[in-house]
Design a protein around this motif. Structure first.
Motif, PDB file in Angstrom:
ATOM      1  N   LYS A 126     -10.392  -1.820   1.577  1.00 52.58           N
ATOM      2  CA  LYS A 126     -10.553  -1.184   0.266  1.00 52.58           C
ATOM      3  C   LYS A 126     -10.906  -2.219  -0.793  1.00 52.58           C
ATOM      4  O   LYS A 126     -11.552  -1.925  -1.785  1.00 52.58           O
ATOM      5  CB  LYS A 126      -9.274  -0.456  -0.125  1.00 52.58           C
ATOM      6  N   ASN A 132      -0.075   4.431  -2.114  1.00 48.26           N
ATOM      7  CA  ASN A 132      -0.337   3.998  -3.489  1.00 48.26           C
ATOM      8  C   ASN A 132      -1.834   3.854  -3.721  1.00 48.26           C
ATOM      9  O   ASN A 132      -2.621   3.697  -2.795  1.00 48.26           O
ATOM     10  CB  ASN A 132       0.362   2.654  -3.761  1.00 48.26           C
ATOM     11  N   GLY A 133      -2.237   3.883  -4.971  1.00 52.96           N
ATOM     12  CA  GLY A 133      -3.642   3.707  -5.298  1.00 52.96           C
ATOM     13  C   GLY A 133      -4.423   5.009  -5.204  1.00 52.96           C
ATOM     14  O   GLY A 133      -3.861   6.103  -5.258  1.00 52.96           O
ATOM     15  N   SER A 134      -5.728   4.892  -5.000  1.00 57.20           N
ATOM     16  CA  SER A 134      -6.610   6.065  -5.058  1.00 57.20           C
ATOM     17  C   SER A 134      -6.736   6.803  -3.731  1.00 57.20           C
ATOM     18  O   SER A 134      -7.228   7.934  -3.695  1.00 57.20           O
ATOM     19  CB  SER A 134      -8.009   5.630  -5.509  1.00 57.20           C
ATOM     20  N   LEU A 175       0.820  -1.206   0.000  1.00 57.22           N
ATOM     21  CA  LEU A 175       0.000   0.000   0.000  1.00 57.22           C
ATOM     22  C   LEU A 175       0.855   1.258   0.000  1.00 57.22           C
ATOM     23  O   LEU A 175       0.434   2.310  -0.466  1.00 57.22           O
ATOM     24  CB  LEU A 175      -0.932   0.013   1.223  1.00 57.22           C
ATOM     25  N   LYS A 193      -6.021  -1.870   3.714  1.00 53.91           N
ATOM     26  CA  LYS A 193      -5.933  -2.359   2.340  1.00 53.91           C
ATOM     27  C   LYS A 193      -7.025  -3.393   2.064  1.00 53.91           C
ATOM     28  O   LYS A 193      -7.677  -3.369   1.008  1.00 53.91           O
ATOM     29  CB  LYS A 193      -4.556  -2.971   2.087  1.00 53.91           C
TER      30      LYS A 193
END
Length: 604
Positions: A604, A545-547, A529, A601
């Motif tokens: 999500k 990381n990610g949205s 993450l 994580k």
């Protein structure tokens, strides 16, 4: 079942609200007494008796004859000293005998579910109690093996606890039989012989001495509550009962520290050394506590000698400060010209330097938070002095000492000052002697100014100790002119006096931090993450990381795991709202953080 709220007490003259009923203080946008009535209404209580004092008009005007589904009756305590709850309770003794009662102190705020759970807990008579914590004082109770109250201890003071005891929270469930047969007779006898200016528990304590009674303990292990006895309690309650995680974070950071008020909070924001001081060193300081508390500290000259001895330099080359912030502020008043700042950076430099009208800041944001001495030399044309944090904050980026010595020579040749903050340098594991504070370096480079926070590396942030060293005696003299004579307290002075005996253990603690930093980074990267930037400090710069962004992530950690981090959103040099600085703590705390990251994580 009905409820009785004892609300006759006003704030004291020492409070910010001296003439206001404590129950009327607003927490999360509404008075404490409304929070209490909400909980009673949700628990199905349809009748409530409120004992008021000289504050009755304000309370009646606010609540009227009913609140939601709860009918309200008022009883006025018009005694000259209505603060003690004993006489207030005497005035409503007939209500106690009529029905089972939930009895509450009007200055206590708590989670709404507490009342319904208290009603359904075992036993017809019960008292809400909480595990004793260091911030508590007042009445405490001792429990039997059957989870009954076996005795009351009056006037327990903070940190005086020698055995397992529990705090009486002033929320009770009394059966009408207990009230009529036991409590009221003792209450009447007490009022006849005493002045009534005592707390509810005093009668219970006397009953326990002369009669056998059964009061179950309703443990508040997982309930949030706070007794509002002063301005500080109110501030803490505002945080505990904030409506949203966003508001809670805002209020916490508004305190700018003081997180010892929230022992359940796991802090990954503020930086310290979890492995130092040692237990032995803390015990030594505790042994001298009374003396250090009462005696004046020495003046700046003695503090300077102690600091010089710690770092092995001449006392003419060093100044001790009440944290580095005091030294940064003083330094900003004697500098002029254009100052180079590498962004992102520790805010105290840019904020204090920018307040000096004789200083112009020139910013540089290196790519990917890394840079070399050659990069700095290319940047050097537009400033008169450069501020360099090494290891950098918040990136943890590090330039070895040889590189900094060459950089100092480069600036000296061009008649420019180099200001290096090496607050985290002892956590590096790439070289044995990373510090610039040596007599040889200070003598060779009078253009060099070195600052250092002792609190962050030595684990003594509460003592507020900082240091400034330089070979430029003129600038040191100017800075000293802005430093008070007694700027270090006796505890800080004693630390400087005894630290020499613990240097070996301090070096070991720094090695442990470096080892745990490597392990922690590996575990963080396993979550996938976070992008974790290399660091030589006791913290990491992390990118989500990610949205997700830091606002969402930090609010989740606080709400679900009682973990505190601080996003770097809006910080100059931070490109997006995905970055935060993460402290390196001990192994168990770091593992708990990794578990929270994995849980986020998976959510999500």
């Amino acid at each position: 079942m009905h409820a009785i709220i004892l609300a006759a007490e006003n704030g004291s003259q020492n409070d910010q609200f001296p003439n206001k009923p404590r129950c009327m203080l607003r927490i999360d946008g509404k008075p404490v007494i409304e929070h209490t009535l909400d909980a009673l209404s949700e628990a199905g209580i349809t009748k409530c008796i409120i004992v008021t004092g000289d504050n009755k008009e304000a309370i009646i005007s606010l609540l009227g004859a009913a609140y939601k589904n709860t009918h309200i009756e008022y009883v006025s305590n018009d005694s000259p000293s209505p603060a003690g709850s004993m006489y207030s309770l005497f005035l409503v003794k007939d209500y106690l005998a009529q029905d089972d009662t939930i009895l509450l102190d009007g200055s206590v705020i708590f989670e709404h579910a507490l009342i319904a759970d208290l009603i359904s807990c075992p036993g017809k008579t019960a008292a809400a109690v909480a595990p004793w914590e260091s911030w508590m004082d007042g009445t405490a109770v001792v429990l039997s093996e059957d989870n009954e109250i076996s005795g009351f201890i009056q006037r327990v003071y903070r940190n005086s606890v020698k055995k397992e005891i529990f705090k009486s929270v002033n929320i009770y469930k009394f059966s009408k039989e207990f009230s009529a047969d036991v409590y009221i007779p003792f209450l009447e006898a007490y009022i006849r012989t005493m002045d009534g200016d005592d707390d509810t528990e005093q009668v219970l304590r006397i009953i326990g001495l002369v009669d056998k009674f059964h009061i179950n303990a309703f443990l508040l292990n997982h309930y949030v509550w706070r007794e509002i006895r002063g301005t500080q309690d109110r501030d803490i309650a505002e945080i505990l009962f904030a409506r949203t995680s966003s508001e809670k974070l805002r209020l916490i950071f508004q305190h700018q520290g003081g997180l010892w008020r929230f022992p359940e909070l796991l802090d990954f924001c503020y930086l310290t050394n979890p492995y130092f001081p040692t237990r032995e060193m803390k015990e030594e300081i505790k042994a001298h506590f009374d003396m250090l508390l009462k005696d004046y500290p020495s003046g700046q000259a003695v503090q300077t000698r102690l600091g010089a001895e710690l770092f092995g330099v001449s006392e003419t080359n060093i100044i001790l400060g009440n944290g580095t912030v005091e030294l940064i502020k003083a330094l900003s008043r004697v500098l002029g010209g254009t100052i180079g700042i590498i962004r992102p950076t520790y805010n105290e430099y840019s904020e204090n330097l920018s307040k000096n009208g004789y200083i112009t800041l020139r910013d540089w944001v290196p790519e990917n938070f890394t840079y070399t001495t050659r990069d700095i030399e290319k940047f050097s044309g537009g400033y008169d002095a450069l501020v360099l944090i090494n290891p950098d904050n918040p990136s943890g980026h590090y330039i070895p000492r040889d590189g900094l010595v060459k950089l100092a020579a480069y600036h000296k040749k061009r008649q420019k000052k180099l200001i290096v903050d090496e607050s985290f340098v002892d956590f590096t594991d790439t070289e044995k002697q990373p510090s610039l504070i040596t007599q040889e370096i200070l003598d060779e480079f009078p253009n060099l100014i070195v600052l250092r926070s002792l609190g962050k590396s030595y684990g003594i942030t509460g003592l507020r100790l900082g240091l400034l060293a330089s070979g430029d005696l003129d600038i040191l003299a100017e800075v000293r002119g802005y430093i008070p004579k007694w700027n270090i307290n006796s505890f800080g002075e004693y630390f400087l006096q005894c630290i020499g005996r613990y240097k070996k253990y301090y070096r070991q603690s720094c090695a442990w931090i470096a080892a745990e930093r490597a392990r922690f980074k590996t575990e963080l990267e396993k979550t996938a993450l976070l992008t974790v930037y290399p660091s030589q400090a006791n913290f990491f710069l992390c990118r989500i990381n990610g949205s997700a962004n830091t606002k969402e992530f930090s609010e989740y950690l606080l709400q679900e795991h009682n973990i505190l981090i601080n996003g770097l959103d809006g910080r100059p040099g931070i490109p997006e709202d995905k970055f935060f600085r993460l402290a390196v703590r001990g192994k168990s705390d770091n593992d708990r953080f990794c578990e929270a990251v994995s849980a986020y994580k998976n959510k999500k």
